[in-house]
Write a protein that holds these residues in place. Structure first.
Motif, PDB file in Angstrom:
ATOM      1  N   HIS A 233      46.902  -1.109  34.968  1.00 51.44           N
ATOM      2  CA  HIS A 233      47.005   0.353  34.664  1.00 51.44           C
ATOM      3  C   HIS A 233      47.752   1.193  35.903  1.00 51.44           C
ATOM      4  CE1 HIS A 233      46.786   4.205  32.499  1.00 51.44           C
ATOM      5  NE2 HIS A 233      45.607   4.526  33.342  1.00 51.44           N
ATOM      6  N   LYS A 234      48.543   2.119  35.604  1.00 57.02           N
ATOM      7  CA  LYS A 234      49.145   2.903  36.724  1.00 57.02           C
ATOM      8  C   LYS A 234      48.926   4.408  36.306  1.00 57.02           C
ATOM      9  CE  LYS A 234      53.351   2.299  37.914  1.00 57.02           C
ATOM     10  NZ  LYS A 234      54.621   1.861  38.745  1.00 57.02           N
ATOM     11  N   THR A 235      48.614   5.117  37.000  1.00 48.16           N
ATOM     12  CA  THR A 235      48.664   6.773  36.864  1.00 48.16           C
ATOM     13  C   THR A 235      49.022   7.492  38.232  1.00 48.16           C
ATOM     14  OG1 THR A 235      47.403   8.484  35.959  1.00 48.16           O
ATOM     15  CG2 THR A 235      46.262   7.292  37.298  1.00 48.16           C
ATOM     16  N   PHE A 236      49.485   8.831  38.010  1.00 49.81           N
ATOM     17  CA  PHE A 236      50.018   9.380  39.130  1.00 49.81           C
ATOM     18  C   PHE A 236      49.642  10.944  38.795  1.00 49.81           C
ATOM     19  CE2 PHE A 236      53.039  10.800  42.149  1.00 49.81           C
ATOM     20  CZ  PHE A 236      53.643  12.148  41.582  1.00 49.81           C
ATOM     21  N   GLY A 237      49.510  11.570  40.228  1.00 47.13           N
ATOM     22  CA  GLY A 237      49.316  13.052  40.072  1.00 47.13           C
ATOM     23  C   GLY A 237      47.915  13.720  40.320  1.00 47.13           C
ATOM     24  N   ILE A 238      47.664  14.868  40.699  1.00 48.42           N
ATOM     25  CA  ILE A 238      46.660  15.339  40.812  1.00 48.42           C
ATOM     26  C   ILE A 238      45.804  15.716  39.485  1.00 48.42           C
ATOM     27  CG2 ILE A 238      47.418  17.835  40.705  1.00 48.42           C
ATOM     28  CD1 ILE A 238      45.637  18.474  43.167  1.00 48.42           C
ATOM     29  N   MET A 239      44.577  15.293  39.707  1.00 48.20           N
ATOM     30  CA  MET A 239      43.735  15.473  38.365  1.00 48.20           C
ATOM     31  C   MET A 239      42.279  16.086  38.807  1.00 48.20           C
ATOM     32  SD  MET A 239      43.611  11.175  37.786  1.00 48.20           S
ATOM     33  CE  MET A 239      45.282  11.039  37.844  1.00 48.20           C
TER      34      MET A 239
END
Length: 260
Positions: A233-239
């Motif tokens: 899995h890969k994700t990006f950005g502010i959260m």
């Protein structure tokens, strides 16, 4: 000739005395942040102004004292700031007088102090700062001090997936994630229970191959690998905290589905 030898000896003693004190690093504030991250040490900023009596006394009696130097050089990345040169400060306005700022590598305040302090009190201040740092480091995700190859060996033994926080030290959004999400207690509980976690600095040469392998070219990426190093899995950005935990759960589901 004898007079020249005396001068040389005197200079040698003076230089030796100075070298025994706190060693202040050269470079910009961003350079200092990178040193802090690389060496795993908090930052000590000594702010003084020419002609300030307390500042002059601190330099004469404390800053270049051998015991103070031994302690601070072993435990801090030290940076000296002339209060008249505000452009080098991480904040807009320089304070009056002699001040001591302590930050971590994410520019989070640990503590600050001011005024004259003797050798004993100044070392005690440094020890108190380290104690605060240690308590803060126990919060949130616990990152392994290992490279990817090393952490995958542990992952195979423990049958655990790997979480990689890809960051850039001088990126404001990365710092925001660190303060608000990565150090959150609930996020830490979830990730520490289910993953082995490491960090990868996009600016470091030794990380180029890893970043290329997983198709990453900048910070704010979060990679999830199985114990064999395969991307699940890969994700990006502010959260927010809930988002990151959700992404972690999604990675665990993907790993189970891939095995079935």
């Amino acid at each position: 000739m004898r007079g020249l030898l005396l001068i040389v000896c005197f200079l040698g003693i003076a230089i030796q005395g100075i070298s025994q004190g706190i060693v202040f690093r050269n470079g910009s504030f961003q350079d200092i942040l990178r040193m802090s991250m690389r060496e795993g040490k908090p930052i000590f900023i000594h702010i003084s102004k020419a002609g300030d009596k307390e500042g002059d006394l601190m330099e004469k009696n404390v800053i270049y004292n051998k015991k103070v130097g031994d302690f601070f050089n072993a435990n801090f990345i030290s940076f000296h700031v002339d209060a008249d040169k505000q452009e080098v400060l991480p904040y807009k306005q320089a304070p009056e007088g002699v001040h001591y700022w302590f930050l971590n590598e994410w520019v989070e305040w640990i503590d600050r102090a001011e005024g004259y302090k003797d050798v004993k009190d100044f070392i005690a201040l440094g020890k108190a700062i380290l104690d605060k740092c240690q308590k803060r480091e126990l919060l949130g995700i616990q990152f392994q001090n290992k490279n990817l190859e090393e952490v995958l060996k542990v992952a195979r033994k423990e049958k655990k997936p790997v979480f990689i926080d890809v960051y850039k030290i001088d990126d404001g959004m990365c710092r925001t994630m660190e303060k608000r999400v990565i150090r959150d207690e609930k996020v830490g509980e979830f990730f520490n229970a289910h993953f082995l976690s490491i960090r990868v600095d996009v600016d470091k040469e030794e990380n180029v191959a890893v970043l290329k392998k997983y198709g990453v070219s900048k910070g704010m990426y979060y990679l999830f690998l199985n114990e064999d190093g395969e991307l699940i899995h890969k994700t990006f950005g502010i959260m927010d905290t809930g988002d990151l935990i959700f992404e972690g759960k999604k990675a665990l589901e993907n790993m189970v589905n891939n095995r079935s």
